[in-house]
Design a protein around this motif. Structure first.
Motif, PDB file in Angstrom:
ATOM      1  N   ASP A  40       0.838  -1.202   0.000  1.00 45.26           N
ATOM      2  CA  ASP A  40       0.000   0.000   0.000  1.00 45.26           C
ATOM      3  C   ASP A  40       0.873   1.253   0.000  1.00 45.26           C
ATOM      4  OD1 ASP A  40      -2.076  -1.740   0.182  1.00 45.26           O
ATOM      5  OD2 ASP A  40      -2.704  -1.160   2.204  1.00 45.26           O
ATOM      6  N   ARG A  41       0.599   2.137  -0.918  1.00 45.77           N
ATOM      7  CA  ARG A  41       1.375   3.373  -1.012  1.00 45.77           C
ATOM      8  C   ARG A  41       1.318   4.172   0.279  1.00 45.77           C
ATOM      9  NH1 ARG A  41      -0.457   7.076  -5.810  1.00 45.77           N
ATOM     10  NH2 ARG A  41       0.434   5.324  -6.966  1.00 45.77           N
ATOM     11  N   GLU A  42       0.132   4.224   0.906  1.00 43.28           N
ATOM     12  CA  GLU A  42      -0.005   5.019   2.137  1.00 43.28           C
ATOM     13  C   GLU A  42       0.904   4.493   3.247  1.00 43.28           C
ATOM     14  OE1 GLU A  42      -3.771   5.287  -0.234  1.00 43.28           O
ATOM     15  OE2 GLU A  42      -2.499   3.646   0.500  1.00 43.28           O
ATOM     16  N   VAL A  43       1.078   3.184   3.306  1.00 38.56           N
ATOM     17  CA  VAL A  43       1.935   2.608   4.344  1.00 38.56           C
ATOM     18  C   VAL A  43       3.393   2.974   4.074  1.00 38.56           C
ATOM     19  CG1 VAL A  43       2.740   0.463   5.416  1.00 38.56           C
ATOM     20  CG2 VAL A  43       0.320   0.738   4.797  1.00 38.56           C
ATOM     21  N   ARG A  44       3.807   2.894   2.828  1.00 37.55           N
ATOM     22  CA  ARG A  44       5.194   3.252   2.499  1.00 37.55           C
ATOM     23  C   ARG A  44       5.448   4.730   2.794  1.00 37.55           C
ATOM     24  NH1 ARG A  44       3.599   0.210  -2.070  1.00 37.55           N
ATOM     25  NH2 ARG A  44       3.669   2.008  -3.487  1.00 37.55           N
ATOM     26  N   GLN A  45       4.490   5.573   2.470  1.00 44.56           N
ATOM     27  CA  GLN A  45       4.654   6.992   2.778  1.00 44.56           C
ATOM     28  C   GLN A  45       4.674   7.221   4.289  1.00 44.56           C
ATOM     29  OE1 GLN A  45       1.418   8.855   0.616  1.00 44.56           O
ATOM     30  NE2 GLN A  45       2.666   9.143  -1.217  1.00 44.56           N
ATOM     31  N   ALA A  46       3.887   6.438   5.030  1.00 43.85           N
ATOM     32  CA  ALA A  46       3.881   6.576   6.491  1.00 43.85           C
ATOM     33  C   ALA A  46       5.248   6.222   7.070  1.00 43.85           C
ATOM     34  CB  ALA A  46       2.791   5.692   7.095  1.00 43.85           C
ATOM     35  N   VAL A  47       5.886   5.186   6.506  1.00 47.36           N
ATOM     36  CA  VAL A  47       7.242   4.854   6.942  1.00 47.36           C
ATOM     37  C   VAL A  47       8.166   6.047   6.734  1.00 47.36           C
ATOM     38  CG1 VAL A  47       9.272   3.427   6.429  1.00 47.36           C
ATOM     39  CG2 VAL A  47       7.002   2.373   6.556  1.00 47.36           C
ATOM     40  N   ALA A  48       8.065   6.672   5.564  1.00 48.22           N
ATOM     41  CA  ALA A  48       8.938   7.804   5.252  1.00 48.22           C
ATOM     42  C   ALA A  48       8.726   8.957   6.224  1.00 48.22           C
ATOM     43  CB  ALA A  48       8.690   8.261   3.820  1.00 48.22           C
ATOM     44  N   TYR A  49       7.465   9.256   6.540  1.00 43.40           N
ATOM     45  CA  TYR A  49       7.179  10.360   7.457  1.00 43.40           C
ATOM     46  C   TYR A  49       7.553  10.034   8.904  1.00 43.40           C
ATOM     47  CZ  TYR A  49       4.673  13.258   4.068  1.00 43.40           C
ATOM     48  OH  TYR A  49       4.345  14.069   3.003  1.00 43.40           O
ATOM     49  N   ALA A  50       7.689   8.749   9.227  1.00 45.59           N
ATOM     50  CA  ALA A  50       8.048   8.359  10.598  1.00 45.59           C
ATOM     51  C   ALA A  50       9.533   8.510  10.874  1.00 45.59           C
ATOM     52  CB  ALA A  50       7.620   6.917  10.849  1.00 45.59           C
ATOM     53  N   ILE A  51      10.352   8.575   9.816  1.00 47.44           N
ATOM     54  CA  ILE A  51      11.808   8.524   9.959  1.00 47.44           C
ATOM     55  C   ILE A  51      12.420   9.922   9.915  1.00 47.44           C
ATOM     56  CG2 ILE A  51      13.938   7.726   8.858  1.00 47.44           C
ATOM     57  CD1 ILE A  51      12.349   5.289   7.857  1.00 47.44           C
ATOM     58  N   ASP A  52      13.340  10.157  10.822  1.00 47.70           N
ATOM     59  CA  ASP A  52      14.166  11.365  10.805  1.00 47.70           C
ATOM     60  C   ASP A  52      15.562  10.939  10.370  1.00 47.70           C
ATOM     61  OD1 ASP A  52      15.774  13.559  11.293  1.00 47.70           O
ATOM     62  OD2 ASP A  52      14.938  14.013  13.263  1.00 47.70           O
ATOM     63  N   THR A  53      15.870  11.096   9.089  1.00 49.96           N
ATOM     64  CA  THR A  53      17.153  10.603   8.574  1.00 49.96           C
ATOM     65  C   THR A  53      18.331  11.375   9.152  1.00 49.96           C
ATOM     66  OG1 THR A  53      16.887  12.004   6.605  1.00 49.96           O
ATOM     67  CG2 THR A  53      16.195   9.705   6.423  1.00 49.96           C
ATOM     68  N   GLU A  54      18.135  12.649   9.454  1.00 48.39           N
ATOM     69  CA  GLU A  54      19.238  13.427  10.032  1.00 48.39           C
ATOM     70  C   GLU A  54      19.660  12.832  11.373  1.00 48.39           C
ATOM     71  OE1 GLU A  54      20.404  18.036  11.281  1.00 48.39           O
ATOM     72  OE2 GLU A  54      18.348  17.535  10.704  1.00 48.39           O
ATOM     73  N   GLU A  55      18.679  12.471  12.201  1.00 46.66           N
ATOM     74  CA  GLU A  55      18.990  11.883  13.501  1.00 46.66           C
ATOM     75  C   GLU A  55      19.710  10.546  13.347  1.00 46.66           C
ATOM     76  OE1 GLU A  55      16.761  10.520  17.668  1.00 46.66           O
ATOM     77  OE2 GLU A  55      15.574  10.942  15.872  1.00 46.66           O
ATOM     78  N   SER A  56      19.250   9.725  12.396  1.00 43.17           N
ATOM     79  CA  SER A  56      19.886   8.415  12.215  1.00 43.17           C
ATOM     80  C   SER A  56      21.306   8.554  11.688  1.00 43.17           C
ATOM     81  CB  SER A  56      19.040   7.536  11.288  1.00 43.17           C
ATOM     82  OG  SER A  56      19.033   8.038   9.962  1.00 43.17           O
ATOM     83  N   ILE A  57      21.546   9.523  10.817  1.00 45.11           N
ATOM     84  CA  ILE A  57      22.884   9.743  10.275  1.00 45.11           C
ATOM     85  C   ILE A  57      23.845  10.205  11.361  1.00 45.11           C
ATOM     86  CG2 ILE A  57      24.212  11.297   8.779  1.00 45.11           C
ATOM     87  CD1 ILE A  57      21.934  11.054   6.728  1.00 45.11           C
TER      88      ILE A  57
END
Length: 576
Positions: free
Chosen positions: A302-319
């Motif tokens: 589902d596209r909405e689920v994949r987009q939800a994953v993206a909005y849940a992640i803070d890539t700056e913090e993980s980097i």
């Protein structure tokens, strides 16, 4: 220790102690360079035991990075210049419908045989058995040796010359007839051959070194006196050992057991222990960690689920968990590398997917999910699980993945991190035994990945593990997504890739790049978490080489092997 390369010496200024100059540059001991030093350049392999070394480039296990000294390049891609530098192929022309390569006439294989155009034609023909990208654009009968130093390859008129440049020139002289002649004969007689069945325990080199003494702990590769570049080396060759992981490498550099390494992840903590003569060369890798979805999964299809994953992640913090000086953050999810995104797209026109937990909630509710009693999203009794698989030992992936798992859990996913052996991880991807997994967003070490055709092909038509795209994304059908301007567009990935491949018209290519970027940005075949700077190291204590600003050859894979071929790495008296 200090840093050179794309990020510049200033990137780590003030981060480390020691006797570095105020501008952060590595200390140069200014040692005498003799005519010849009785020394070996000491390096190590972190993936293959010495006793497992083998020399079939199509088998990953046992094929060490010493390959870059054993087998010379056709041409070398200089990343910062986006140009190929002549090497064995000393000149070329790409005309409409024809590529013509001009070869050096002074090279021999390690057995003394001349290296000729026929040898390179054989190498290209063998690629047919591996579905080499070249044969998307030509046929074996259209590849001919005109004479001993000239090759001509015919293509369909209109074929994209930038694509041809990469798929033709980005090769090494690693198929000597002495080792591959039987396979070639089988291919010609039978029409097929298993390239993985070719056992090569002793290499027939084209490069400046040959296999010398081999023990259980290390192997020596000695300079070939008959090689045309042998005079560039005032030292004996390379000595390569084994280190079991990043920490073992870090300890060896701290104690100066090693002189250099082609690529090693070393965060600020590790670098602080290195001698101030050890120079780090940062090379834009065009590679890094993505998160791939299994599009056949009941949730991640589902596209909405994949987009939800993206909005849940803070890539700056993980980097930040692995050091921002070694990683690049994507400005938008475009499907391109970071440099290509900035070159080809107006990033303001694409969704950045900055962390937004309200958007996570809105999207998952739209997809029919509700929070259960444990405050975890579920639909029809099935919780929204995210078992993030990643390759054990890849610290610059596993560490940020742990942060991403925490972020997903905070957003209501049931997220876990499953760090598994690299072979198990690869097998699980092949078999589709995953829902989400860490995965390279481009092919590592491939110079072509900054060109949109190749980075999009990797993501939309990925063939890395199976004949079909292993994450089950619909690669040859129209997919309708918002166009970013209130309307919709329908994009067929394969048709757009074919358009790019078969034109040299810049406006047509640009339009297809933008359409594919829009599809990627809205539909998220995968999520781009980070892009790396390759960290390459050479110690100036015992070795003389120019400052990066005085050479055009640092931004290439890899300095410890490429610089001496350009007569830019010399042993000093301290190396003895």
């Amino acid at each position: 220790m200090a840093i050179t390369g794309a990020a510049g010496a200033a990137a780590l200024a003030g981060c480390f102690g020691g006797d570095d100059d105020s501008d952060g540059e590595t200390v140069n001991p200014d040692q005498e360079v003799p005519d010849h030093a009785d020394a070996y350049f000491r390096t190590a392999d972190g993936e293959h035991q010495i006793t497992d070394f083998q020399y079939n480039p199509h088998i990953w296990g046992g094929f060490s990075h010493i390959q870059f000294a054993l087998f010379d390049e056709w041409a070398q891609y200089l990343i910062d210049q986006d140009e190929y530098y002549p090497h064995f192929v000393e000149d070329w022309e790409f005309e409409d419908g024809l590529a013509r390569l001009h070869l050096r006439d002074d090279y021999t294989w390690g057995n003394g045989d001349d290296i000729t155009a026929e040898d390179l034609v054989m190498q290209l023909h063998l690629g047919e058995a591996l579905d080499d990208d070249l044969f998307e654009f030509t046929d074996p009968d259209d590849i001919q040796a005109v004479d001993e130093t000239t090759i001509e390859i015919e293509f369909d008129e209109g074929t994209n010359r930038d694509i041809l440049r990469h798929i033709v020139l980005d090769r090494s002289l690693d198929h000597p007839p002495a080792d591959w002649g039987d396979a070639y004969e089988e291919l010609q007689d039978e029409g097929e051959v298993n390239m993985f069945d070719v056992d090569i325990d002793e290499p027939t080199p084209s490069g400046p070194v040959e296999l010398g003494d081999v023990g259980e702990q290390e192997a020596q590769f000695d300079i070939r006196e008959d090689h045309p570049l042998s005079d560039n080396y005032n030292w004996n060759g390379y000595q390569i050992g084994y280190r079991s992981g990043n920490e073992a490498f870090h300890q060896s550099f701290a104690s100066q057991e090693l002189h250099g390494i082609h690529s090693l992840f070393a965060g600020p903590g590790a670098q602080g222990q290195f001698p101030n003569t050890l120079e780090q060369i940062q090379i834009p890798g065009g590679f890094g960690m993505g998160i791939v979805f299994n599009h056949d999964h009941e949730h991640y299809g589902d596209r909405e689920v994949r987009q939800a994953v993206a909005y849940a992640i803070d890539t700056e913090e993980s980097i930040l968990t692995v050091g921002a000086d070694t990683k690049l953050e994507f400005p938008v999810q475009s499907g391109l590398t970071v440099p290509a995104t900035e070159e080809w797209l107006d990033v303001d026109e694409y969704e950045s997917y900055d962390q937004d937990l309200d958007m996570v909630e809105e999207l998952l509710q739209e997809a029919g999910f509700e929070r259960n009693g444990d405050d975890v999203w579920e639909r029809d009794g099935s919780v929204l699980a995210a078992e993030l698989q990643g390759p054990q030992g890849w610290g610059d992936w596993i560490t940020p993945l742990s942060t991403i798992v925490d972020q997903l859990n905070q957003a209501g996913f049931e997220a876990t991190l499953n760090s598994v052996d690299q072979g198990v991880w690869s097998e699980n991807l092949t078999n589709g035994d995953f829902n989400v997994a860490a995965y390279g967003h481009t092919e590592g070490g491939n110079a072509a990945m900054n060109y949109p055709f190749f980075s999009f092909s990797w993501k939309f038509e990925n063939r890395d593990h199976t004949g079909d795209g292993f994450f089950n994304y619909p690669e040859d059908e129209e997919i309708t997504v918002p166009d970013g301007d209130g309307g919709e567009i329908s994009v067929n990935p394969r048709e757009e890739l074919n358009t790019i491949a078969n034109t040299n018209d810049e406006s047509t290519i640009q339009e297809s790049v933008e359409r594919l970027a829009r599809l990627f940005n809205e539909d998220l075949p995968m999520f781009l978490a980070q892009e790396k700077y390759e960290q390459s190291f050479i110690d100036r204590d015992g070795w003389e080489f120019p400052r990066e600003e005085d050479s055009q050859h640092f931004q290439a894979f890899w300095p410890l092997y490429w610089l001496p071929k350009q007569d830019e790495l010399k042993a000093t008296v301290a190396a003895e």
